[in-house]
Design a protein around this motif. Structure first.
Motif, PDB file in Angstrom:
ATOM      1  N   VAL A 395       0.839  -1.204   0.000  1.00  0.00           N
ATOM      2  CA  VAL A 395       0.000   0.000   0.000  1.00  0.00           C
ATOM      3  C   VAL A 395       0.870   1.248   0.000  1.00  0.00           C
ATOM      4  CG1 VAL A 395      -1.641   1.332   1.381  1.00  0.00           C
ATOM      5  CG2 VAL A 395      -1.978  -1.125   1.078  1.00  0.00           C
ATOM      6  N   SER A 396       1.925   1.240   0.802  1.00  0.00           N
ATOM      7  CA  SER A 396       2.832   2.382   0.860  1.00  0.00           C
ATOM      8  C   SER A 396       3.493   2.624  -0.497  1.00  0.00           C
ATOM      9  CB  SER A 396       3.900   2.131   1.923  1.00  0.00           C
ATOM     10  OG  SER A 396       4.958   3.046   1.799  1.00  0.00           O
ATOM     11  N   ALA A 397       3.980   1.542  -1.124  1.00  0.00           N
ATOM     12  CA  ALA A 397       4.650   1.688  -2.419  1.00  0.00           C
ATOM     13  C   ALA A 397       3.688   2.243  -3.463  1.00  0.00           C
ATOM     14  CB  ALA A 397       5.199   0.334  -2.868  1.00  0.00           C
ATOM     15  N   TYR A 398       2.431   1.763  -3.446  1.00  0.00           N
ATOM     16  CA  TYR A 398       1.468   2.261  -4.430  1.00  0.00           C
ATOM     17  C   TYR A 398       1.144   3.744  -4.199  1.00  0.00           C
ATOM     18  CZ  TYR A 398      -2.588   2.891  -7.322  1.00  0.00           C
ATOM     19  OH  TYR A 398      -3.449   3.382  -8.265  1.00  0.00           O
ATOM     20  N   ARG A 399       1.001   4.131  -2.945  1.00  0.00           N
ATOM     21  CA  ARG A 399       0.727   5.546  -2.664  1.00  0.00           C
ATOM     22  C   ARG A 399       1.860   6.441  -3.171  1.00  0.00           C
ATOM     23  NH1 ARG A 399      -1.041   6.824   3.364  1.00  0.00           N
ATOM     24  NH2 ARG A 399      -1.374   8.846   2.356  1.00  0.00           N
ATOM     25  N   LEU A 400       3.085   5.994  -2.968  1.00  0.00           N
ATOM     26  CA  LEU A 400       4.222   6.809  -3.398  1.00  0.00           C
ATOM     27  C   LEU A 400       4.354   6.828  -4.920  1.00  0.00           C
ATOM     28  CD1 LEU A 400       6.685   5.664  -0.608  1.00  0.00           C
ATOM     29  CD2 LEU A 400       5.755   7.970  -0.891  1.00  0.00           C
ATOM     30  N   LEU A 401       4.064   5.690  -5.570  1.00  0.00           N
ATOM     31  CA  LEU A 401       4.091   5.665  -7.026  1.00  0.00           C
ATOM     32  C   LEU A 401       2.953   6.514  -7.599  1.00  0.00           C
ATOM     33  CD1 LEU A 401       4.960   1.917  -7.631  1.00  0.00           C
ATOM     34  CD2 LEU A 401       6.331   3.875  -8.375  1.00  0.00           C
ATOM     35  N   ASP A 402       1.829   6.469  -6.951  1.00  0.00           N
ATOM     36  CA  ASP A 402       0.699   7.295  -7.377  1.00  0.00           C
ATOM     37  C   ASP A 402       1.054   8.774  -7.260  1.00  0.00           C
ATOM     38  OD1 ASP A 402      -2.251   7.380  -8.116  1.00  0.00           O
ATOM     39  OD2 ASP A 402      -2.279   8.553  -6.278  1.00  0.00           O
ATOM     40  N   ALA A 403       1.827   9.116  -6.207  1.00  0.00           N
ATOM     41  CA  ALA A 403       2.245  10.513  -6.033  1.00  0.00           C
ATOM     42  C   ALA A 403       3.267  10.941  -7.090  1.00  0.00           C
ATOM     43  CB  ALA A 403       2.830  10.706  -4.631  1.00  0.00           C
ATOM     44  N   HIS A 404       3.958   9.970  -7.717  1.00  0.00           N
ATOM     45  CA  HIS A 404       4.872  10.292  -8.809  1.00  0.00           C
ATOM     46  C   HIS A 404       4.108  10.972  -9.938  1.00  0.00           C
ATOM     47  CE1 HIS A 404       9.017   8.370  -8.611  1.00  0.00           C
ATOM     48  NE2 HIS A 404       8.501   8.078  -7.413  1.00  0.00           N
ATOM     49  N   GLY A 405       2.888  10.456 -10.204  1.00  0.00           N
ATOM     50  CA  GLY A 405       2.094  10.979 -11.305  1.00  0.00           C
ATOM     51  C   GLY A 405       2.580  10.482 -12.650  1.00  0.00           C
ATOM     52  N   GLY A 406       1.910  10.928 -13.711  1.00  0.00           N
ATOM     53  CA  GLY A 406       2.334  10.604 -15.068  1.00  0.00           C
ATOM     54  C   GLY A 406       2.337   9.123 -15.363  1.00  0.00           C
ATOM     55  N   VAL A 407       3.315   8.686 -16.149  1.00  0.00           N
ATOM     56  CA  VAL A 407       3.372   7.309 -16.590  1.00  0.00           C
ATOM     57  C   VAL A 407       3.724   6.362 -15.442  1.00  0.00           C
ATOM     58  CG1 VAL A 407       5.796   7.360 -17.301  1.00  0.00           C
ATOM     59  CG2 VAL A 407       4.212   5.807 -18.441  1.00  0.00           C
ATOM     60  N   ALA A 408       4.438   6.848 -14.421  1.00  0.00           N
ATOM     61  CA  ALA A 408       4.761   6.006 -13.259  1.00  0.00           C
ATOM     62  C   ALA A 408       3.478   5.577 -12.551  1.00  0.00           C
ATOM     63  CB  ALA A 408       5.675   6.765 -12.300  1.00  0.00           C
ATOM     64  N   ARG A 409       2.534   6.502 -12.407  1.00  0.00           N
ATOM     65  CA  ARG A 409       1.255   6.167 -11.790  1.00  0.00           C
ATOM     66  C   ARG A 409       0.510   5.122 -12.614  1.00  0.00           C
ATOM     67  NH1 ARG A 409      -2.262  11.240 -11.447  1.00  0.00           N
ATOM     68  NH2 ARG A 409      -1.098  11.585  -9.511  1.00  0.00           N
ATOM     69  N   LEU A 410       0.531   5.293 -13.952  1.00  0.00           N
ATOM     70  CA  LEU A 410      -0.180   4.352 -14.812  1.00  0.00           C
ATOM     71  C   LEU A 410       0.463   2.972 -14.766  1.00  0.00           C
ATOM     72  CD1 LEU A 410      -2.468   3.993 -16.830  1.00  0.00           C
ATOM     73  CD2 LEU A 410      -0.913   4.728 -18.644  1.00  0.00           C
ATOM     74  N   ARG A 411       1.798   2.909 -14.761  1.00  0.00           N
ATOM     75  CA  ARG A 411       2.483   1.613 -14.678  1.00  0.00           C
ATOM     76  C   ARG A 411       2.068   0.867 -13.410  1.00  0.00           C
ATOM     77  NH1 ARG A 411       7.424   4.586 -15.598  1.00  0.00           N
ATOM     78  NH2 ARG A 411       7.919   4.677 -17.818  1.00  0.00           N
ATOM     79  N   ALA A 412       2.085   1.579 -12.283  1.00  0.00           N
ATOM     80  CA  ALA A 412       1.742   0.938 -11.012  1.00  0.00           C
ATOM     81  C   ALA A 412       0.295   0.466 -11.017  1.00  0.00           C
ATOM     82  CB  ALA A 412       1.974   1.912  -9.863  1.00  0.00           C
ATOM     83  N   ALA A 413      -0.604   1.275 -11.556  1.00  0.00           N
ATOM     84  CA  ALA A 413      -2.017   0.911 -11.563  1.00  0.00           C
ATOM     85  C   ALA A 413      -2.276  -0.296 -12.450  1.00  0.00           C
ATOM     86  CB  ALA A 413      -2.862   2.105 -12.019  1.00  0.00           C
ATOM     87  N   VAL A 414      -1.682  -0.336 -13.647  1.00  0.00           N
ATOM     88  CA  VAL A 414      -1.886  -1.464 -14.558  1.00  0.00           C
ATOM     89  C   VAL A 414      -1.316  -2.741 -13.956  1.00  0.00           C
ATOM     90  CG1 VAL A 414      -1.278  -2.395 -16.831  1.00  0.00           C
ATOM     91  CG2 VAL A 414      -2.006  -0.006 -16.606  1.00  0.00           C
ATOM     92  N   ALA A 415      -0.195  -2.629 -13.224  1.00  0.00           N
ATOM     93  CA  ALA A 415       0.409  -3.812 -12.607  1.00  0.00           C
ATOM     94  C   ALA A 415      -0.501  -4.442 -11.552  1.00  0.00           C
ATOM     95  CB  ALA A 415       1.750  -3.438 -11.990  1.00  0.00           C
ATOM     96  N   LEU A 416      -1.420  -3.662 -11.022  1.00  0.00           N
ATOM     97  CA  LEU A 416      -2.287  -4.169  -9.943  1.00  0.00           C
ATOM     98  C   LEU A 416      -3.697  -4.529 -10.416  1.00  0.00           C
ATOM     99  CD1 LEU A 416      -1.330  -1.678  -7.068  1.00  0.00           C
ATOM    100  CD2 LEU A 416      -0.671  -4.076  -7.280  1.00  0.00           C
TER     101      LEU A 416
END
Length: 456
Positions: A395-416
């Motif tokens: 959960v912590s890693a996803y929150r921080l990746l989500d805070a990255h924004g842009g394509v990093a957020r999309l990569r994390a979301a698609v992976a889950l």
């Protein structure tokens, strides 16, 4: 108003019921047609309930018109009838049926004034202390309705004149509004001693009751019962009750015990303790510094670390950094929270806490790192999304990746998107659905294509 529309429509169609109202003021019903007809277009054509056309329904109406005998069940139906005239006549027959008193209480809020007035007369005649205690939950809920204040006022008058033990079941009621009502009544009438009020504030889980009882107990406390009152409040689980007890230490000229609450788990209690200590001429900051000086102290309370940050300066961060390695998870978590309070962040030293075995420490570290999330390596965070990691780390890693924004957020979301953790998967789906294609980025197009395979 809907019942008024029905009555007006029946009059207009010529299906007129014979007047069964025994009242000297027929004008109470006048003007109903005019009042409602202008609003009739709001309501669809009304279809009378089928039971009214059954033999039982017709016999009920006939018995009310003719004054014939009615059973308790028939009267209950009549009190819920759509026609105000039927309800009005039924209220004249409820004497001797105590089980119908709840329905009489409901009719005290009736839209039709003749029905409402007669119901209030019957309710006032039948309500005694025993019935008042039994009906308190219903009457309290009815008080939230329009015209619901009469029954509640009458209930209060009856219970004020009743023996104090009648309120005991209401003080222990599982219904919070009922307990609030009962405790307010007890406080106004002085039915409970300061010690009893303090114990109630300490054990009740409702914040309104806690404040009401704590304030009342401290307003009436004397030298004889001060120890008992303070003991109950200071030992309470509720921060609201404890803070009331700590604040009272100054008024009762007993500031000494306040020092023991400087490291309380509640921020409210700590603030009250610092106020009492300062009013006694002592600065609490040296106490906090002393308490946090030994980073290996196993008896260090977690509240001391965050308390130091609450009244300290940036220089006090030097005492908090060593506490990140304290053996007690609560101390580590409060030390991270303290550093965040002081607005002090060291990325490498804080980053390692994202792998801490304690969920509380990881949560506090995440909050501290969110403003600097873009500086954390994306691959390093993505590793922590793996299914084998503890949930709080993911959960912590996803929150921080989500805070990255842009394509990093999309990569994390698609992976889950296919993850077994429902909450993480739902958050990821929401993030993907909110994504709009931008530019001609091939990776974004590929990620959205994979998302469509999952989401359609």
């Amino acid at each position: 108003m809907r019942e008024g529309a029905r009555a007006a429509r029946r009059l207009a169609e010529g299906a007129v019921l014979r007047d069964v109202i025994d009242t000297s003021d027929p004008s109470a019903w006048l003007g109903l047609d005019e009042q409602v007809r202008a609003e009739e277009w709001y309501f669809p054509p009304y279809v009378a309930p089928a039971w009214e056309e059954t033999a039982g329904g017709r016999s009920l109406t006939a018995a009310l018109r003719a004054g014939g005998p009615l059973t308790e069940g028939q009267l209950a139906l009549a009190l819920c009838h759509r026609d105000g005239r039927i309800r009005h006549r039924a209220l004249g027959r409820v004497a001797g049926f105590p089980a119908l008193l709840p329905l009489v209480a409901v009719r005290c809020t009736d839209w039709a004034q003749p029905v409402r007035d007669r119901a209030r007369e019957r309710f006032a005649e039948a309500l005694d202390a025993e019935a008042a205690a039994r009906l308190a939950p219903l009457v309290r809920r009815l008080a939230d309705r329009h015209r619901g204040d009469f029954a509640l006022g009458l209930l209060g008058e009856v219970l004020r004149q009743a023996p104090g033990e009648r309120l005991a079941p209401l003080l222990a009621s599982p219904d919070r509004p009922v307990r609030r009502f009962a405790y307010r009544l007890s406080v106004e009438e002085g039915l409970l001693s300061p010690a009893e009020l303090a114990r109630a504030a300490a054990r009740d889980d409702d914040a309104v009751v806690q404040s009401l009882c704590a304030d009342a107990a401290l307003a009436a406390v004397g030298e004889a019962d001060a120890e008992e009152v303070l003991g109950a409040l200071l030992g309470a689980r509720s921060p609201r009750a404890r803070s009331a007890g700590v604040t009272a230490l100054r008024r009762l000229e007993r500031p000494g015990p306040a020092v023991g609450f400087l490291a309380d788990r509640s921020a409210l209690v700590r603030a009250c303790a610092r106020y009492v200590v300062r009013q006694n001429g002592t600065d609490p900051l040296p106490w906090y510094r002393d308490r946090c000086a030994d980073p290996g102290d196993p008896a260090l309370p977690p509240g001391a670390a965050i308390g130091l940050a609450e009244c300290g300066t940036h220089a006090d961060a030097a005492l908090l950094w060593p506490l990140l390695d304290h053996p007690v998870p609560g101390v580590r978590a409060r030390a991270v929270a303290g550093l965040r309070t002081l607005d002090v962040t060291d990325l490498p030293r804080m980053r390692r806490l994202l792998d801490d075995p304690a969920p509380g420490v990881v949560g506090e570290a995440t909050l501290a790192l969110l403003p600097s999330a873009g500086l954390l390596p994306e691959p390093w965070l993505a590793e922590r999304l793996a299914a084998g990691r503890p949930r709080w780390v993911r959960v912590s890693a996803y929150r921080l990746l989500d805070a990255h924004g842009g394509v990093a957020r999309l990569r994390a979301a698609v992976a889950l998107l296919g993850d077994t953790d429902e909450r993480l998967r739902t958050r990821a789906e929401l993030a993907v659905r909110r994504t709009r294609p931008w530019g001609a980025d091939a990776e974004v197009a590929e990620l959205l294509g994979r998302a469509r395979a999952h989401l359609g």
